[in-house]
Scaffold this active site. Sequence first.
Site, short mmCIF file in Angstrom:
data_model
loop_
_atom_site.label_atom_id
_atom_site.label_comp_id
_atom_site.label_asym_id
_atom_site.label_seq_id
_atom_site.Cartn_x
_atom_site.Cartn_y
_atom_site.Cartn_z
N GLY A 60 -20.34 10.02 8.75
CA GLY A 60 -20.44 10.52 7.38
C GLY A 60 -20.42 9.34 6.42
O GLY A 60 -19.90 8.28 6.75
N GLN A 65 -19.00 5.72 -2.00
CA GLN A 65 -18.83 4.55 -1.14
C GLN A 65 -19.90 3.47 -1.39
O GLN A 65 -19.72 2.33 -0.97
CB GLN A 65 -18.84 4.95 0.34
CG GLN A 65 -17.62 5.80 0.71
CD GLN A 65 -17.56 6.14 2.17
OE1 GLN A 65 -18.18 7.13 2.60
NE2 GLN A 65 -16.86 5.35 2.95
N GLU A 154 -15.36 13.47 3.92
CA GLU A 154 -16.36 13.09 2.91
C GLU A 154 -16.11 13.80 1.58
O GLU A 154 -16.25 13.20 0.51
CB GLU A 154 -17.78 13.41 3.41
CG GLU A 154 -18.19 12.70 4.68
CD GLU A 154 -17.89 11.20 4.69
OE1 GLU A 154 -17.57 10.67 5.77
OE2 GLU A 154 -17.96 10.57 3.61
N HIS A 157 -13.74 12.01 -0.42
CA HIS A 157 -14.30 10.85 -1.15
C HIS A 157 -14.83 11.28 -2.52
O HIS A 157 -14.75 10.52 -3.49
CB HIS A 157 -15.44 10.20 -0.35
CG HIS A 157 -14.95 9.21 0.68
ND1 HIS A 157 -14.11 8.16 0.40
CD2 HIS A 157 -15.22 9.11 2.00
CE1 HIS A 157 -13.87 7.46 1.50
NE2 HIS A 157 -14.53 8.02 2.49
O1 K2U Z 1 -16.52 8.23 5.17
C1 K2U Z 1 -16.55 7.28 5.94
O2 K2U Z 1 -16.00 6.21 5.68
C2 K2U Z 1 -17.16 7.45 7.33
C3 K2U Z 1 -16.05 7.91 8.24
C4 K2U Z 1 -16.15 9.39 8.37
C5 K2U Z 1 -15.10 9.99 9.24
C6 K2U Z 1 -13.86 9.40 9.44
C7 K2U Z 1 -12.92 10.02 10.26
C8 K2U Z 1 -13.21 11.23 10.86
C9 K2U Z 1 -14.46 11.81 10.66
C10 K2U Z 1 -15.39 11.19 9.84
C11 K2U Z 1 -16.10 7.14 9.57
O3 K2U Z 1 -16.45 5.84 9.43
S1 K2U Z 1 -17.24 7.73 10.66
C12 K2U Z 1 -16.74 6.86 12.10
C13 K2U Z 1 -16.32 7.85 13.07
C14 K2U Z 1 -17.18 8.14 14.11
C15 K2U Z 1 -16.84 9.15 15.00
C16 K2U Z 1 -15.65 9.86 14.84
C17 K2U Z 1 -14.80 9.56 13.79
C18 K2U Z 1 -15.14 8.54 12.89
NI NI Z 2 -14.39 7.33 4.45
#
Ligand code: K2U
Ligand code: NI
Length: 185
Positions: A60, A65, A154, A157
């Site tokens: 996401g 961001q 998200e 955010h």
């Molecule tokens: O919003 C963001 O910074 C992207 C996040 C989104 C996210 C974080 C935690 C749990 C779900 C979504 C992450 O960088 S996405 C990286 C990621 C990949 C697989 C599972 C969890 C997080």
């Molecule tokens: Ni994030």
Amino acid sequence: MILMEDIVREGHPALRKKSVEVTFPLSTEDRTLCDDLLNYLKNSADPEISEKYSLRAGVGIAAPQINVTKRVFALHLPELKGETLSFIAINPKIVSHSVEKTYLESGEGCLSVDRNIEGYVPRYKRITITAFDVEGNEFKLRLKGLAAIAFQHELDHLNGIMFYDHIDKADPYKEIPGAVPFMRD
Ligand code: K2U
Ligand code: NI
């Protein structure tokens, strides 16, 4: 294309602002914003492109961001039964949710946070959401699992909330009553 240098980090004011709703029809600028956000996620999931540009993988990414405080984010997740859940959410809302909570067993991370922050982040286990697509059509989805967690991450955010705001400072791994951990495969 969005690169890591375009992603603002902790301390940047955009991450603590309440983003503003988008109006339709989308301006060319807003349409490009949507394309860029979704393309970042696809690029970050591509071994060659992510390697070439040193992109951090994301499922996401939200407009704030990249310092655009508009109520837009993209999700791009490998779904369990093979098909990928991939969409832009404009002016997204959670319209209902389960009482039951969940959390990522491994804790959460964030493209805007360059450090590892331990602890359980309580999320609703199931959510019903509405949002608009780039054509201005409203859609409704019922999400669970990683999709539900990512959507909530998200949406936070867009409201100036960071995942670690939800972690119990005194006891980061405190059991969340009635919560079932989500195990990534
Ligand atoms: O919003 C963001 O910074 C992207 C996040 C989104 C996210 C974080 C935690 C749990 C779900 C979504 C992450 O960088 S996405 C990286 C990621 C990949 C697989 C599972 C969890 C997080
Ligand atoms: Ni994030």
